[in-house]
Design a protein around this motif. Structure first.
Motif, short mmCIF file in Angstrom:
data_model
loop_
_atom_site.label_atom_id
_atom_site.label_comp_id
_atom_site.label_asym_id
_atom_site.label_seq_id
_atom_site.Cartn_x
_atom_site.Cartn_y
_atom_site.Cartn_z
N SER A 9 -21.77 20.68 27.91
CA SER A 9 -20.49 20.28 28.26
C SER A 9 -19.74 20.88 29.68
O SER A 9 -20.38 22.10 29.79
CB SER A 9 -19.47 20.87 27.28
N THR A 10 -19.42 20.09 30.35
CA THR A 10 -18.85 20.41 31.68
C THR A 10 -17.59 21.11 31.66
O THR A 10 -17.21 22.20 32.41
CB THR A 10 -18.93 19.35 32.90
N THR A 11 -16.31 20.64 30.96
CA THR A 11 -15.09 21.19 31.10
C THR A 11 -14.78 21.76 29.78
O THR A 11 -13.55 22.18 29.47
CB THR A 11 -14.24 19.88 31.53
N GLY A 12 -15.33 21.57 28.90
CA GLY A 12 -15.31 22.20 27.45
C GLY A 12 -14.64 21.33 26.46
O GLY A 12 -14.74 21.56 25.17
N THR A 14 -16.89 18.70 25.10
CA THR A 14 -17.93 18.60 23.96
C THR A 14 -18.03 20.12 23.42
O THR A 14 -18.44 19.83 22.13
CB THR A 14 -19.05 18.06 24.66
N SER A 54 -21.54 14.75 26.68
CA SER A 54 -20.41 13.96 27.35
C SER A 54 -21.23 13.06 28.15
O SER A 54 -22.23 13.34 28.37
CB SER A 54 -19.57 14.92 28.05
N THR A 55 -20.32 12.26 28.87
CA THR A 55 -21.26 11.08 29.71
C THR A 55 -20.49 11.57 31.13
O THR A 55 -19.34 11.62 31.19
CB THR A 55 -20.87 9.77 29.33
N TRP A 56 -21.41 11.42 32.06
CA TRP A 56 -21.07 11.62 33.59
C TRP A 56 -21.58 10.65 34.16
O TRP A 56 -22.52 9.71 33.81
CB TRP A 56 -21.26 13.11 33.88
N GLU A 87 -19.16 12.54 23.68
CA GLU A 87 -17.51 12.41 24.23
C GLU A 87 -17.59 11.76 25.46
O GLU A 87 -18.53 12.04 26.20
CB GLU A 87 -17.28 14.03 24.24
N ASP A 89 -15.12 8.63 27.47
CA ASP A 89 -13.81 7.85 28.13
C ASP A 89 -13.84 6.33 27.87
O ASP A 89 -14.45 5.49 28.64
CB ASP A 89 -13.57 8.27 29.40
N THR A 95 -19.77 1.95 30.26
CA THR A 95 -20.79 3.07 29.99
C THR A 95 -19.99 4.29 28.95
O THR A 95 -20.54 5.20 28.93
CB THR A 95 -20.96 3.72 31.33
N CYS A 97 -19.71 6.48 26.61
CA CYS A 97 -20.70 7.66 25.70
C CYS A 97 -22.03 7.14 25.90
O CYS A 97 -22.87 7.53 25.02
CB CYS A 97 -20.24 7.54 24.11
C1 FMN Z 1 -16.50 11.65 37.40
C2 FMN Z 1 -16.70 11.20 35.93
C3 FMN Z 1 -17.31 10.31 35.37
C4 FMN Z 1 -17.45 9.85 34.01
N1 FMN Z 1 -18.07 8.94 33.53
C5 FMN Z 1 -18.16 8.75 32.12
C6 FMN Z 1 -18.89 7.46 31.81
O1 FMN Z 1 -19.63 6.77 32.35
N2 FMN Z 1 -18.72 6.99 30.42
C7 FMN Z 1 -17.73 7.96 29.62
O2 FMN Z 1 -17.76 7.47 28.41
N3 FMN Z 1 -17.14 8.95 30.01
C8 FMN Z 1 -17.28 9.40 31.46
N4 FMN Z 1 -16.43 10.38 31.75
C9 FMN Z 1 -15.55 11.06 31.02
C10 FMN Z 1 -16.03 12.45 30.54
O3 FMN Z 1 -17.09 12.26 29.49
C11 FMN Z 1 -15.05 13.20 29.66
O4 FMN Z 1 -13.94 13.43 30.56
C12 FMN Z 1 -15.50 14.41 28.93
O5 FMN Z 1 -14.10 14.63 28.14
C13 FMN Z 1 -15.98 15.40 29.44
O6 FMN Z 1 -16.52 16.34 28.48
P1 FMN Z 1 -17.32 17.79 28.90
O7 FMN Z 1 -16.03 18.59 29.48
O8 FMN Z 1 -17.59 18.26 27.34
O9 FMN Z 1 -18.17 17.57 29.85
C14 FMN Z 1 -16.38 10.65 33.20
C15 FMN Z 1 -15.90 11.56 33.83
C16 FMN Z 1 -15.61 11.91 35.20
C17 FMN Z 1 -14.89 13.00 35.51
#
Ligand code: FMN
Length: 163
Positions: A9-12, A14, A54-56, A87, A89, A95, A97
């Protein structure tokens, strides 16, 4: 049956979901592991491994999983089950999840069986690498960015399927 929860989890977000799932499953705090601070060898301590990301980026797994997966994929986890949660968006509509699919792909060679696929019917997105041809997601997908209110019920529904 011993259950352990492993999350990145990056921002909390997950991390918070991992605790909600733990509560719903009766998993103790000592069995909730942030992969950033955990040895992959700990996976062997459990019969049911609940793995969350989470997905990034563009459908990538959360950063802390990379090193952990390097170690995890060398383990023999035969006889164990892995249930994946994610987790993300929904507005990232191609993409959503998708990081869950990375966990599945990279852990496939461990010999563990996968469980916890979840119907995609109640979500609103275009496509995802985590979407299986049968209409299920590879695991429980949550969107706490837009629909946190839906997550408790989805968690309750999902944990019942894990046995
Ligand atoms: C730069 C960026 C890229 C992201 N890419 C995706 C994505 O490809 N698919 C998705 O479902 N969510 C994506 N997200 C949403 C994150 O997964 C979401 O903000 C999540 O709550 C972060 O969880 P964490 O704080 O546990 O890491 C992205 C968010 C950011 C800021």
């Amino acid at each position: 049956m011993k259950t352990g929860i492993f999350y990145g989890s990056t921002t909390g977000a997950t991390a918070e979901i991992a605790r909600q799932i733990a509560k719903a499953m009766g998993v103790e705090e000592k069995d909730i592991h942030d992969v950033a601070h955990t040895s992959p060898a700990r996976l062997a301590d459990y019969d049911l491994i609940v793995a969350g990301t989470s997905t990034w980026g563009h459908g990538e797994v959360q950063d802390d999983w990379y090193d952990f997966l390097d170690g995890a994929e060398a383990l023999d986890l035969s006889g164990k089950r892995i249930a994946i949660f994610g987790e993300g968006d929904e507005t990232m509509s191609d993409t959503f999840c998708a990081g869950m699919s990375v966990l599945r792909r990279r852990l496939e060679g461990t010999g563990a069986a996968f469980t916890g696929e979840f119907p995609a019917g109640t979500y609103s997105f275009n496509t995802s690498a985590a979407l299986l041809p049968d209409g299920n997601m590879v695991g429980l997908a949550l969107d706490n960015v837009n629909h946190a209110n839906l997550s408790p019920e989805r968690i309750e529904q999902w944990v019942k399927t894990l046995g």
